[in-house]
Each structure stands twice: as structure tokens, then as C-alpha cells.
Enzyme design. Structure first.
Site, short mmCIF file in Angstrom:
data_model
loop_
_atom_site.label_atom_id
_atom_site.label_comp_id
_atom_site.label_asym_id
_atom_site.label_seq_id
_atom_site.Cartn_x
_atom_site.Cartn_y
_atom_site.Cartn_z
N GLU A 362 32.91 36.94 40.42
CA GLU A 362 32.18 37.88 40.97
C GLU A 362 32.75 38.63 41.94
O GLU A 362 32.25 39.16 42.83
CB GLU A 362 30.53 37.24 41.36
C1 LIG Z 1 34.83 30.16 35.90
C2 LIG Z 1 34.65 31.26 35.77
C3 LIG Z 1 33.56 31.81 35.41
C4 LIG Z 1 33.45 33.42 35.36
N1 LIG Z 1 32.46 34.03 34.83
C5 LIG Z 1 32.18 35.33 34.59
C6 LIG Z 1 31.16 35.85 34.16
O1 LIG Z 1 30.10 35.35 33.78
N2 LIG Z 1 31.24 37.32 33.39
C7 LIG Z 1 32.58 38.03 33.82
O2 LIG Z 1 32.27 39.11 33.51
N3 LIG Z 1 33.34 37.49 34.35
C8 LIG Z 1 33.36 36.20 34.86
N4 LIG Z 1 34.55 35.66 35.35
C9 LIG Z 1 35.73 36.40 35.82
C10 LIG Z 1 36.07 36.49 37.37
O3 LIG Z 1 35.21 37.36 37.77
C11 LIG Z 1 37.54 36.98 37.44
O4 LIG Z 1 38.18 35.69 37.14
C12 LIG Z 1 37.92 37.69 38.83
O5 LIG Z 1 37.21 38.56 38.88
C13 LIG Z 1 39.32 38.02 39.04
O6 LIG Z 1 39.78 38.44 37.75
P1 LIG Z 1 41.28 37.86 37.18
O7 LIG Z 1 41.00 36.43 36.97
O8 LIG Z 1 41.45 38.73 36.00
O9 LIG Z 1 42.24 37.93 38.52
P2 LIG Z 1 43.21 39.37 39.07
O10 LIG Z 1 42.25 40.44 38.85
O11 LIG Z 1 44.42 39.05 37.86
O12 LIG Z 1 43.77 38.88 40.07
C14 LIG Z 1 44.69 38.02 40.50
C15 LIG Z 1 44.89 38.09 41.88
O13 LIG Z 1 45.47 39.32 42.41
C16 LIG Z 1 44.33 39.85 43.47
N5 LIG Z 1 44.40 41.26 43.30
C17 LIG Z 1 43.81 42.09 42.30
N6 LIG Z 1 43.94 43.48 42.47
C18 LIG Z 1 43.98 43.47 43.82
C19 LIG Z 1 43.91 44.59 44.63
N7 LIG Z 1 43.72 45.59 44.26
N8 LIG Z 1 44.25 44.43 46.10
C20 LIG Z 1 44.33 42.96 46.59
N9 LIG Z 1 44.40 41.91 45.70
C21 LIG Z 1 44.27 42.05 44.29
C22 LIG Z 1 43.27 38.95 43.19
O14 LIG Z 1 42.39 38.93 44.41
C23 LIG Z 1 43.62 37.73 42.95
O15 LIG Z 1 44.02 36.95 43.93
C24 LIG Z 1 34.76 33.97 35.72
C25 LIG Z 1 35.89 33.30 35.81
C26 LIG Z 1 35.93 32.11 36.05
C27 LIG Z 1 37.18 31.47 36.39
#
Ligand SMILES: Cc1cc2nc3c(=O)[nH]c(=O)nc-3n(C[C@H](O)[C@H](O)[C@H](O)COP(=O)(O)OP(=O)(O)OC[C@H]3O[C@@H](n4cnc5c(N)ncnc54)[C@H](O)[C@@H]3O)c2cc1C
Length: 378
Positions: A362
Site C-alpha cells: 500500500e
Molecule cells: C504480500 C503483498 C501483498 C500485496 N497486496 C496488493 C494488493 O492487494 N493490491 C495491489 O494492487 N498491490 C498489492 N501489493 C503490491 C505492493 O503494493 C507493491 O509491491 C508496492 O507498492 C511496491 O511496488 P513494487 O513491488 O513494484 O516495488 P518498486 O516500485 O519496484 O520499488 C522498489 C524499491 O524502489 C523504491 N522506489 C520506487 N520508486 C521510488 C521513488 N520515486 N523514490 C524513492 N524510492 C522509490 C521503493 O520504495 C522500493 O524500495 C502487494 C505486495 C505484496 C508483497
């Protein structure tokens, strides 16, 4: 600052007793075997927890928002996988239908979610669209009286178990974030299927699945809000969802402290309980203080939402702080347990694994800092 009302205390006590009597006895086994227990989840509905703050006309209980947050906290002390199952269904699926849905959508879908007859999910994240949620690839094309959706969503909490899904797709690529639209998609619609079930570090009692859309025909009346309003709906929904994640983190942290206090009184080394060492007592003092500070932020954000005040910054602060506290407190709890803390036979290892996700979903805590600094510098 936060004197709970009699009703709030009653709900808190009811959920605490349910969690201890019904959920606690099987949590270790369900965690170990990665079991999502639909029976327990259905009982949350029977107790009225799935509709706590929704009006009675939509099968809700007509209580306030803080009561719901207290319920998530209490469940999460015992099994935060169940806590987030409730939070994802209520905050991420029922709530946007309540806030943005038409009267027909509320009658058809919100009533089922609030009564607990159906479970909800929220599909925003895609392989290329995580923190940058605007990078959606899923498309919805209008054809007469329906949209045809193609694409996929990953990491969806409640995924294959949810009967009702709020899903986001591009309806006009040229318009960027203003070209994203929200839809209500039902389990069983032709072409809608589930892919990979995630094998996760923690929250094993919560289910996380991929959603796949292959020419899924969704009636126009299932569009949530207007065309192009989807991105706004997603962000507003996540503001509320973050208070639920913050409550999950708070529950985890409190449980870790409670276990650490008890253990430190029982574990004897050098002829005395380890809590008699100031080094351990000071750790407990720091843990308790941080948890109390987190609790104030979480309840404050909940009360702001309840009172209709802007709460985006408050929710981001609560989620960021409470999840960092959960990570710190569970780490210290393992330290207090020593080698036993590293064993899965004791509860703190599970709490430590589960705490980590609260810093990620989230909106990662980096994303929360973007929200908070954006509000400060506006
Ligand atoms: C168990 C689990 C349940 C989930 N449930 C849901 C759900 O019900 N519905 C849904 O839609 N999603 C869900 N998610 C997805 C979750 O919200 C995302 O994994 C999360 O938002 C991060 O996206 P990403 O994994 O693509 O990481 P990325 O966006 O690839 O980020 C990787 C790293 O880079 C950092 N980063 C990225 N952009 C920036 C920036 N501009 N400035 C600084 N740092 C940055 C991030 O903070 C992180 O540390 C779930 C994920 C998990 C693991």
C-alpha cells in the site's frame, strides 16, 4: 487524547476474545503450512467486522471508523494475516464502492462485502507498475454496453479467494493518469482467472495471487466512477488502506512486546530473570514508548478519516512510523529471546517476518515520504 467510547471498548474486547479463542490456537500451524482459512474469514463477517463502519442500509453495523481500526489491530496481535485479509476487503474494495459507487453498485456489491457474504480484493499493481502505479498496461476497451479488459495484476491480497474485485485499467492511454478507470470485476466472469500464488517471506495466512484478464467483458454499469477517475480513486483508496496497514503493524509490534515482557520474566540466566538486567529493561522501555507513539498516529489518522477531515498526510505518517516501529520492535524482541527467538517454535520469529511487509505494501515507506513531504511543501 484518545479515550475510547464504551462502544469502541466493547468492540475491541469482542475482537480480542475472538482472536484469542478462535484464531490463536491454529495460527502457528496455518503459518507453517501457508493455510488461508476461509472459515475464520467468514466468521469475521458473521461477527459484523466486515461492515463495521458502513451504514445499516448496506448491511453495515453503523459503528465508527476507529472501531474498525481497533478490530484490525486486535486481530493482528494474534494473526496479522487475518488482519490484512479483513483490511484489504474492507478498505480496498468495500470502501471505494461506498465512496465512489452508484446506488445500484452499493446495493449489489457493498451489501455483500459488508455482510461478509463476499470477500473483496483490489487490483492495481502490475509487473511494471508498482510504486509508479501510473505505469498500467491493463487495458479496457468500450464496446457497446460493456468494456473488454485485457492484462494482469500481481501480488493481489485475497486474489483467488475474492468474489468482488476493484480493478484498474487504461481506457485512454494518451491521457496519462487521467486515462485510468476503475471497474468492479466479479469472480466467475468469463476470461477472468488466477495465476501464480505467491510463496512469501511472511503473512502466510493471507493469500496473494496474480489476476489474469483475457477478453473479460465487464458491463458498463460496473465502471466505478467516471472514465478517467480511476487513478484518483486508487490514491484515495490507498490513503484509507494505509491506516489499516498501520493498525496491522501496531498489532504486530504490541504482540512482540507482550511476548518479550513475558519471556524476559521467565528466562533465567546468571541466577536471575533476564528482565532484571537494565539492558533488557531499557529495551522494553524503548519498545513500549515507540508503540505508544505509533498508536497515537494511527488512531489520529482514523479519527481524521472518521470526521471527514483531510487525512492523506496523517495516514502516510501513521503507516510509515508504525511499520518502522513494528520492524524495530520485532527485531528487539528476537534479541530478548536470544537463540530461541530465531527458532520458529517461538512466536517472535513469525512476527519479525510479518512486520517487513508493512513497510512495503500500500505504498512503500519511501512512497509515504513522498506523500508527506509533498504535503509539507505544497
Ligand atoms: C504480500 C503483498 C501483498 C500485496 N497486496 C496488493 C494488493 O492487494 N493490491 C495491489 O494492487 N498491490 C498489492 N501489493 C503490491 C505492493 O503494493 C507493491 O509491491 C508496492 O507498492 C511496491 O511496488 P513494487 O513491488 O513494484 O516495488 P518498486 O516500485 O519496484 O520499488 C522498489 C524499491 O524502489 C523504491 N522506489 C520506487 N520508486 C521510488 C521513488 N520515486 N523514490 C524513492 N524510492 C522509490 C521503493 O520504495 C522500493 O524500495 C502487494 C505486495 C505484496 C508483497
Amino acid at each position: 487524547m484518545f479515550n475510547l467510547t464504551e462502544d469502541q471498548e466493547m468492540i475491541q474486547k469482542m475482537v480480542r476474545e475472538f482472536a484469542e479463542e478462535r484464531i490463536a490456537p491454529t495460527v502457528l500451524e496455518r503459518d507453517d503450512k501457508h493455510i488461508f482459512d476461509r472459515e475464520i474469514v467468514d466468521e469475521l463477517g458473521q461477527m459484523g467486522l466486515t461492515g463495521l463502519y458502513f451504514p445499516e442500509e448496506y448491511c453495515g453495523a453503523g459503528a465508527d471508523y476507529l472501531s474498525y481500526i481497533l478490530a484490525v489491530e486486535e486481530l493482528s496481535k494474534v494473526d496479522d494475516g487475518i488482519g490484512i485479509t479483513l483490511s484489504a476487503s474492507v478498505s480496498l474494495c468495500a470502501n471505494p464502492i461506498f465512496e465512489f459507487g452508484s446506488e445500484e453498485q452499493k446495493e449489489k456489491y457493498l451489501t455483500k462485502l459488508a455482510s461478509g457474504e463476499s470477500l473483496g480484493a483490489f487490483g492495481l499493481t502490475e509487473p511494471g507498475a508498482g510504486t509508479d502505479a501510473a505505469g498500467q498496461q491493463t487495458v479496457a476497451v468500450l464496446e457497446n454496453d460493456h468494456y473488454v479488459i485485457n492484462g494482469s495484476k500481481i501480488f493481489i491480497t485475497n486474489g483467488s479467494e475474492a468474489e468482488i474485485n476493484v480493478v484498474f485499467a487504461i481506457t485512454d492511454k494518451a491521457k496519462g493518469t487521467k486515462g485510468i478507470t476503475a471497474f468492479i470485476v466479479e469472480k466467475g466472469m468469463e476470461g477472468f482467472s488466477f495465476g501464480k500464488k505467491e510463496h512469501k517471506l511472511g503473512i502466510h495466512t493471507s493469500i496473494t495471487t496474480e489476476l489474469i484478464f483475457q477478453d473479460v467483458k465487464v458491463p458498463v454499469e460496473n465502471r466505478l466512477g467516471a472514465e478517467g477517475e480511476g487513478f484518483k480513486i486508487a490514491l484515495k483508496t490507498l490513503d484509507g488502506g494505509r491506516i489499516g496497514v498501520a493498525a496491522q503493524a501496531l498489532g504486530i509490534a504490541q504482540a512482540a512486546l507482550d511476548h518479550a515482557i513475558k519471556y524476559s520474566k521467565e528466562r533465567v540466566q546468571f541466577g536471575k530473570p533476564i528482565c532484571k538486567n537494565q539492558a533488557i529493561g531499557f529495551k522494553l522501555a524503548d519498545m513500549a514508548t515507540k508503540i505508544e507513539a505509533a498508536r497515537m498516529l494511527v488512531y489520529k489518522a482514523a479519527v481524521y478519516k472518521q470526521e471527514g477531515k483531510p487525512y492523506s498526510k496523517e495516514a502516510a505518517m501513521a503507516k510509515m512510523f508504525a511499520s518502522d516501529v513494528a520492524m524495530e520492535v520485532t527485531t528487539e524482541a528476537i534479541q530478548i529471546y536470544g537463540g530461541y527467538g530465531y527458532s520458529e517454535e517461538y512466536p517472535v520469529a513469525r512476527l519479525f517476518r510479518n512486520a517487513k511487509i508493512t513497510q512495503i505494501y500500500e505504498g512503500t515507506n519511501e512512497a509515504q515520504r513522498i506523500v508527506i513531504s509533498g504535503a509539507l511543501l505544497r
